[in-house]
Design a protein around this motif. Sequence first.
Motif, mmCIF file in Angstrom:
data_model
loop_
_atom_site.group_PDB
_atom_site.id
_atom_site.type_symbol
_atom_site.label_atom_id
_atom_site.label_comp_id
_atom_site.label_asym_id
_atom_site.label_seq_id
_atom_site.Cartn_x
_atom_site.Cartn_y
_atom_site.Cartn_z
ATOM 1 N N ARG A 58 53.042 107.734 26.354
ATOM 2 C CA ARG A 58 52.056 107.282 25.369
ATOM 3 C C ARG A 58 50.789 106.902 26.103
ATOM 4 O O ARG A 58 50.836 106.361 27.196
ATOM 5 C CB ARG A 58 52.612 106.107 24.572
ATOM 6 N N LYS B 256 47.844 103.285 20.758
ATOM 7 C CA LYS B 256 48.617 104.117 21.671
ATOM 8 C C LYS B 256 49.176 105.303 20.905
ATOM 9 O O LYS B 256 49.766 105.144 19.842
ATOM 10 C CB LYS B 256 49.755 103.300 22.292
ATOM 11 N N LYS B 257 48.951 106.480 21.449
ATOM 12 C CA LYS B 257 49.442 107.689 20.781
ATOM 13 C C LYS B 257 50.255 108.499 21.772
ATOM 14 O O LYS B 257 50.171 108.282 22.972
ATOM 15 C CB LYS B 257 48.268 108.549 20.328
ATOM 16 N N PHE B 258 50.973 109.495 21.252
ATOM 17 C CA PHE B 258 51.761 110.365 22.119
ATOM 18 C C PHE B 258 50.813 111.099 23.077
ATOM 19 O O PHE B 258 49.780 111.613 22.679
ATOM 20 C CB PHE B 258 52.561 111.370 21.282
ATOM 21 N N ASN B 259 51.176 111.129 24.344
ATOM 22 C CA ASN B 259 50.298 111.655 25.382
ATOM 23 C C ASN B 259 50.453 113.171 25.508
ATOM 24 O O ASN B 259 51.176 113.662 26.369
ATOM 25 C CB ASN B 259 50.645 110.952 26.693
#
Lengths: 352, 431
Positions: B65, B189-192
């Motif tokens: 993330r 926070k987001k999926f990387n």
Amino acid sequence: MVRKTVLLVAALVFVFVASTGVVNAQSARDYINIVGSSTVYPFATVVAEQFGKTTRFKTPKIESTGSGGGFKLFCAGVGVEYPDITNASRRIKESEFEKCRQNGVNEIVEVKIGYDGIVLANSKKAKPMKISRKDIFLALAKNVPDPKGGERLVGNPYRTWKDVNRSLPNIKIEVLGPPPTSGTRDAFVELVMEEAAKSYPWIKTMDKKAFKEVAHTIREDGAYIEAGENDNLIVQKLDANPKAFGIFGFSFLDQNGDRIQGSFVDGVQPTFEAIASGEYPVSRPLFFYVKKAHIGVIPGMEGYLNEFTSEKTWGPEGYLADKGLIPMPDAERMKYRADVSKLRVLTALNNQ
Amino acid sequence: MNKDDSKANKKVEKRTIDIVHQGLAKRYRAEGRFKFYGLAAIVMSLLCLAILFISIVGNGYKAFRQTYVELEVFFDPAILDHENLSAANYSGLVKSTLRKMFPEVKGRSEKRELYKLVSPGAAFQLRKMVLKDPEIIGRSISVWVPADDDVDMLIKGYFSTDAAENARRLSDKQLAWIEQLREQGKVKKKFNTTFFTAGDSREPELAGIWGAAVGSFFALLVTLLLSFPIGVAAAVYLEEFAPKNRWTDLIEVNINNLAAVPSIVFGLLGLAVFLNFFGFPRSAPLVGGMVLSLMTLPIIIIASRAALQSVPPSIREGALGVGASKMQMVVHHVLPLALPGMLTGTIIGMARALGETAPLLMIGMVAFIVDIPRGFTDPATVLPVQIYLWADSPERAFVERTSAAIMVLLAFLMLMNAAAIVLRKKFEKRW
């Protein structure tokens, strides 16, 4: 059998096609090939990436081979199969310069890019240490001048820092540092151990070989621990053991300022400003060397040099400073930028 | 006498059983101890494995993330010149957006601190958006851009904020701005995805493993195409056709020796032969694959020979008995039965090649390569080398990315080993 034959033929055809492809790739390389020092690597890669992303050229390829390994490849000859640029954490040696000439690499442009400090650091959980280069020498050399006096060497008798110097704390000497293969170790030995050894007149007057023996040999009784090339590991170990000290490049101190602190050496703390002004004694210049014959042959060479030597890159507020490179003073930057734009070649080594 | 005799006999008989009974408990105890040692050994190794996995996953799971910052970008026609969109000043666009969000920020050094909140990648992202759809110029769009790695580390809780200001990577002002953005819900926070789609970068938030994964794929493809056919052909010849004499013995000993040669030696061989003699390019997956196939060949040959040996002679005799030629016997009967074992050996050899770095060091594959390799001669690096390079980087954010890359590599290795087991279970024949 049919299947196997098909596979074999496929493999052979593949190798053939690939090798013809190789010949093509060799005759026209469309990316810059850079080799050299692992100390310059973190800075050169940032410039390469910036260059690749903002221009129409491919991103240069950078190999981390160490300064010596870089010169070996760089000086092997002129032509697309040899590197265009080599990074170095020291100046080119006479022998390497000679080697270059023998192989037809006559025109080399020298570019100094800035400075790198070497720090002795410990965990923030402990107090910062104030130490002199002489103390470091006495604490880490294998053979030291006899503490009882007299001009002779004895095996290092010091166990704690306090043994070395009464003003230092009473804790066991435990230093994590780079192995002999590392450029950081070379610089540390040259800037600290040699300088301190020279402060004893009778050691200074020894013949060259004996002097090196004294200044370059680090003790092997466990007080100095070779911690490998990985500086991150040293930082983690210091964090876990507040009594230990570590030796590494300034950029690792810069990145981990909340966990570790640099010791005062000869009264100066390793800060960005102190290294830039030259007050902090343990710092070394970083260089790269360009093969002039490749400029105009490999696409993007001028662009890369221009990117590297522009103010937004290596200036005091440039992005390399953000990565921990200590910039040169204004006048020196101007000089090297002018050298690069004129492509002034290195004629002899003792011209500075 | 007689009495004594029988007595003695009885005594002896009794004694034997006594000895048995006496020793029995001891023997059971010994067996119990032996079992315990074995179990302890297994528990120990499982424990070590668990510690390894826990530390890697614990260090690395957060890397999947990434912190993003929402910017309200006005695609200013004054900045974005229609004539030359690809070379426009996109970082200027990011900077003006940030200045608009924090109008109270004045002064050069303060502005510089402000610009450091978002990644240099934000400019590239805006550039991509504009080039894809020039219609957006003149409009305001809210865009999620990656935060700088220092901000990311702070949000993930790696930085303690109680250190003195000059010892921190982020100043008090920067902390206040981040807090303000957080309250406005503009930090998330987001999926990387970058981590899985990008090549290497010196900015941790822009670095990804895709370049290394593609490099590994090309190198392993070369390895497979070279070592599998050659390995199987060598094994079949040695096992089925070769006469048993001193020469074949010599070859056999040498193959077994090669399997035990340290991998760095193959790297030196590759440097001397492929690069210096044949003049292949440095850092190319083609050469990497060739060096790795030298390393996997002995493994495949040994596994294939073992697979051929396990085919019972009755199959061969039966085939020859109904009039098959020797080649028909091998190709129609022996090879199909031995193939599952050969494949298992090949996959295990390839898994070893996937995790190898030492031989690649010598041929220049330990390098900083940003562009995704597009062919067998493009400069490339491989997954384990990428891990090594990241582990050596000063930026704190690379620590978790190193662990994340190790997780990806381990996942591939497990996948390959699982495939080997499945293949064996599915096609294996017991005699």
